[in-house]
Write a protein that holds these residues in place. Sequence first.
Motif, PDB file in Angstrom:
ATOM      1  N   THR A  38       0.872  -1.189   0.000  1.00  0.00           N
ATOM      2  CA  THR A  38       0.000   0.000   0.000  1.00  0.00           C
ATOM      3  C   THR A  38       0.900   1.227   0.000  1.00  0.00           C
ATOM      4  OG1 THR A  38      -0.080  -0.001   2.431  1.00  0.00           O
ATOM      5  CG2 THR A  38      -1.932  -1.049   1.289  1.00  0.00           C
ATOM      6  N   SER A  39       0.420   2.285  -0.605  1.00  0.00           N
ATOM      7  CA  SER A  39       1.204   3.515  -0.659  1.00  0.00           C
ATOM      8  C   SER A  39       1.502   4.000   0.761  1.00  0.00           C
ATOM      9  CB  SER A  39       0.404   4.573  -1.424  1.00  0.00           C
ATOM     10  OG  SER A  39       1.127   5.770  -1.462  1.00  0.00           O
ATOM     11  N   TYR A  40       2.705   4.345   1.027  1.00  0.00           N
ATOM     12  CA  TYR A  40       3.150   4.782   2.367  1.00  0.00           C
ATOM     13  C   TYR A  40       2.839   3.742   3.446  1.00  0.00           C
ATOM     14  CZ  TYR A  40       3.896   9.737   0.973  1.00  0.00           C
ATOM     15  OH  TYR A  40       4.333  10.917   0.405  1.00  0.00           O
ATOM     16  N   ASN A  41       2.588   2.535   3.018  1.00  0.00           N
ATOM     17  CA  ASN A  41       2.252   1.451   3.970  1.00  0.00           C
ATOM     18  C   ASN A  41       1.030   1.793   4.835  1.00  0.00           C
ATOM     19  OD1 ASN A  41       2.848  -1.192   4.869  1.00  0.00           O
ATOM     20  ND2 ASN A  41       3.834  -0.406   6.707  1.00  0.00           N
ATOM     21  N   ILE A  42       0.061   2.530   4.246  1.00  0.00           N
ATOM     22  CA  ILE A  42      -1.072   2.949   5.098  1.00  0.00           C
ATOM     23  C   ILE A  42      -2.078   1.820   5.363  1.00  0.00           C
ATOM     24  CG2 ILE A  42      -0.919   5.410   4.528  1.00  0.00           C
ATOM     25  CD1 ILE A  42      -3.422   5.041   2.766  1.00  0.00           C
ATOM     26  N   GLN A  43      -1.922   0.696   4.646  1.00  0.00           N
ATOM     27  CA  GLN A  43      -2.725  -0.496   4.968  1.00  0.00           C
ATOM     28  C   GLN A  43      -4.213  -0.151   5.131  1.00  0.00           C
ATOM     29  OE1 GLN A  43      -0.192  -2.977   7.893  1.00  0.00           O
ATOM     30  NE2 GLN A  43       0.891  -1.028   7.767  1.00  0.00           N
ATOM     31  N   ASN A  44      -4.707   0.541   4.121  1.00  0.00           N
ATOM     32  CA  ASN A  44      -6.070   1.076   4.188  1.00  0.00           C
ATOM     33  C   ASN A  44      -7.152   0.045   3.896  1.00  0.00           C
ATOM     34  OD1 ASN A  44      -4.923   1.084   1.639  1.00  0.00           O
ATOM     35  ND2 ASN A  44      -5.914   2.938   0.934  1.00  0.00           N
ATOM     36  N   TRP A  45      -6.770  -1.180   3.492  1.00  0.00           N
ATOM     37  CA  TRP A  45      -7.808  -2.188   3.258  1.00  0.00           C
ATOM     38  C   TRP A  45      -8.407  -2.657   4.581  1.00  0.00           C
ATOM     39  CZ3 TRP A  45      -3.590  -4.234   5.272  1.00  0.00           C
ATOM     40  CH2 TRP A  45      -2.411  -4.353   4.541  1.00  0.00           C
ATOM     41  N   ARG A  46      -9.695  -3.045   4.487  1.00  0.00           N
ATOM     42  CA  ARG A  46     -10.394  -3.701   5.596  1.00  0.00           C
ATOM     43  C   ARG A  46     -11.152  -4.864   4.971  1.00  0.00           C
ATOM     44  NH1 ARG A  46      -7.221  -0.820   7.366  1.00  0.00           N
ATOM     45  NH2 ARG A  46      -7.458   0.957   8.790  1.00  0.00           N
ATOM     46  N   TRP A  85      -5.191   7.280   6.390  1.00  0.00           N
ATOM     47  CA  TRP A  85      -3.996   8.144   6.395  1.00  0.00           C
ATOM     48  C   TRP A  85      -3.992   9.094   7.586  1.00  0.00           C
ATOM     49  CZ3 TRP A  85      -4.813  13.396   6.274  1.00  0.00           C
ATOM     50  CH2 TRP A  85      -6.086  13.823   5.881  1.00  0.00           C
ATOM     51  N   ASP A  86      -5.188   9.369   8.148  1.00  0.00           N
ATOM     52  CA  ASP A  86      -5.309  10.370   9.217  1.00  0.00           C
ATOM     53  C   ASP A  86      -5.506   9.730  10.586  1.00  0.00           C
ATOM     54  OD1 ASP A  86      -5.331  13.016  10.031  1.00  0.00           O
ATOM     55  OD2 ASP A  86      -7.511  13.209   9.856  1.00  0.00           O
ATOM     56  N   LYS A  87      -5.388   8.421  10.647  1.00  0.00           N
ATOM     57  CA  LYS A  87      -5.654   7.723  11.913  1.00  0.00           C
ATOM     58  C   LYS A  87      -4.340   7.215  12.488  1.00  0.00           C
ATOM     59  CE  LYS A  87     -10.425   6.736  10.657  1.00  0.00           C
ATOM     60  NZ  LYS A  87     -11.408   5.769  10.136  1.00  0.00           N
ATOM     61  N   ASP A  88      -3.629   8.132  13.150  1.00  0.00           N
ATOM     62  CA  ASP A  88      -2.357   7.793  13.796  1.00  0.00           C
ATOM     63  C   ASP A  88      -1.389   7.110  12.814  1.00  0.00           C
ATOM     64  OD1 ASP A  88      -0.417   7.410  15.679  1.00  0.00           O
ATOM     65  OD2 ASP A  88      -1.479   5.829  16.772  1.00  0.00           O
ATOM     66  N   PRO A  89      -1.028   7.795  11.710  1.00  0.00           N
ATOM     67  CA  PRO A  89      -0.212   7.140  10.682  1.00  0.00           C
ATOM     68  C   PRO A  89       1.175   6.711  11.168  1.00  0.00           C
ATOM     69  CG  PRO A  89      -0.405   9.498  10.240  1.00  0.00           C
ATOM     70  CD  PRO A  89      -1.354   9.187  11.361  1.00  0.00           C
ATOM     71  N   GLU A  90       1.604   7.227  12.326  1.00  0.00           N
ATOM     72  CA  GLU A  90       2.902   6.800  12.871  1.00  0.00           C
ATOM     73  C   GLU A  90       2.925   5.279  13.071  1.00  0.00           C
ATOM     74  OE1 GLU A  90       1.127   9.371  13.970  1.00  0.00           O
ATOM     75  OE2 GLU A  90       2.466  11.090  13.668  1.00  0.00           O
ATOM     76  N   ARG A  91       1.742   4.710  13.359  1.00  0.00           N
ATOM     77  CA  ARG A  91       1.717   3.265  13.653  1.00  0.00           C
ATOM     78  C   ARG A  91       2.019   2.414  12.432  1.00  0.00           C
ATOM     79  NH1 ARG A  91      -4.094   1.409  13.084  1.00  0.00           N
ATOM     80  NH2 ARG A  91      -5.063   3.211  12.100  1.00  0.00           N
ATOM     81  N   TYR A  92       1.953   3.011  11.228  1.00  0.00           N
ATOM     82  CA  TYR A  92       2.269   2.225  10.021  1.00  0.00           C
ATOM     83  C   TYR A  92       3.779   2.030   9.860  1.00  0.00           C
ATOM     84  CZ  TYR A  92      -2.502   3.824   9.140  1.00  0.00           C
ATOM     85  OH  TYR A  92      -3.833   4.110   9.267  1.00  0.00           O
ATOM     86  N   TRP A  93       4.540   2.751  10.690  1.00  0.00           N
ATOM     87  CA  TRP A  93       6.005   2.673  10.606  1.00  0.00           C
ATOM     88  C   TRP A  93       6.607   2.430  11.985  1.00  0.00           C
ATOM     89  CZ3 TRP A  93       8.429   2.231   6.099  1.00  0.00           C
ATOM     90  CH2 TRP A  93       7.644   2.485   4.960  1.00  0.00           C
TER      91      TRP A  93
END
Length: 199
Positions: A38-46, A85-93
Motif C-alpha cells: 500500500t502507498s506509504y504502507n497505510i494499509q487502508n484495506w479492511r 492516512w489520518d488515523k495515527d499514521p505513525e503506527r504504520y512505521w
Amino acid sequence: MDTFDAIKSRRSIKSFQNYTMSKEEINQLLEAAILSPTSYNIQNWRFVIVTKQEIKDKLCALSYGQKQVAEASLVIILCADLKAWDKDPERYWINIPEGPRQSIAKAIRQSYTGNPTLEKDEAMRSCGFAAQTIMLAAKAMGYDTCPMEGFDFGKVGNLINLPSDHIISMMVVVGKKAKDAAPRGGQLQLSEVVFEDHF
Ligand SMILES: Cc1cc2nc3c(=O)[nH]c(=O)nc-3n(C[C@H](O)[C@H](O)[C@H](O)COP(=O)(O)O)c2cc1C
C-alpha cells in the motif's frame, strides 16, 4: 505452487462445492493479504469475511442471484478506510526510529489532506493488490476464487454496517471449485497493450 502456475491457473470460478474452510486456512489467506503493498504502507484495506450461510445467501441475493456467492466457502468483502492516512499514521512505521517515523507521517498527511480523489484512488489500488494476493494465495492453498463487482454496493454496505468513512472495492469469493471455468474469453496481444517509452 510455483507463482507462474498460480497466475496461469487462476480463473473466475462460478460454481463451488459445499466445503468448509478451516479458521486456520482463512487466517493464512488473510495473513497473506495483509502483505500486499500500500502507498506509504497505510494499509487502508479492511476485510469483511463471511462464512455463515445465512449471510452468504443475503449477499447472493444482493449480487443479483450469482450463485457462486452462496456456494463459496468464504466471501471476502474488500473495503477501504478512506481516512486511514489520518488515523495515527505513525503506527504504520512502528518498526523504524522515531525521527524518520515522524517524517513519513508528516508526508502522509501532506499528501492526503484535502485530496478526496487520492483517498479513493488509493482505496481501489490497495484493494486491487490485496484481491490479487488473495486469489493467488488461494490457488496455492488448493482453492479457487471469483472477484466480483456485480452486486448492489449500497445494500451490501448496509448489510455489513459499512462505516461512513469507508468504501467497498469488490468481493472475492473463495472455495473448492465444482466446475472448471469456461475457456478464456480471449486475451489481447501484447502488441495492442504494450507501448515502448510512450504511446
Ligand atoms: C473487478 C472485477 C469484477 C468482476 N465481477 C464479476 C462478477 O460480478 N461476476 C462474475 O461472474 N465475474 C466477475 N468478474 C470476473 C471476470 O468476468 C473475469 O475475471 C474475466 O472474465 C476474466 O476471466 P478469468 O478471471 O477467469 O481469467 C469480475 C472481475 C473483476 C476483475
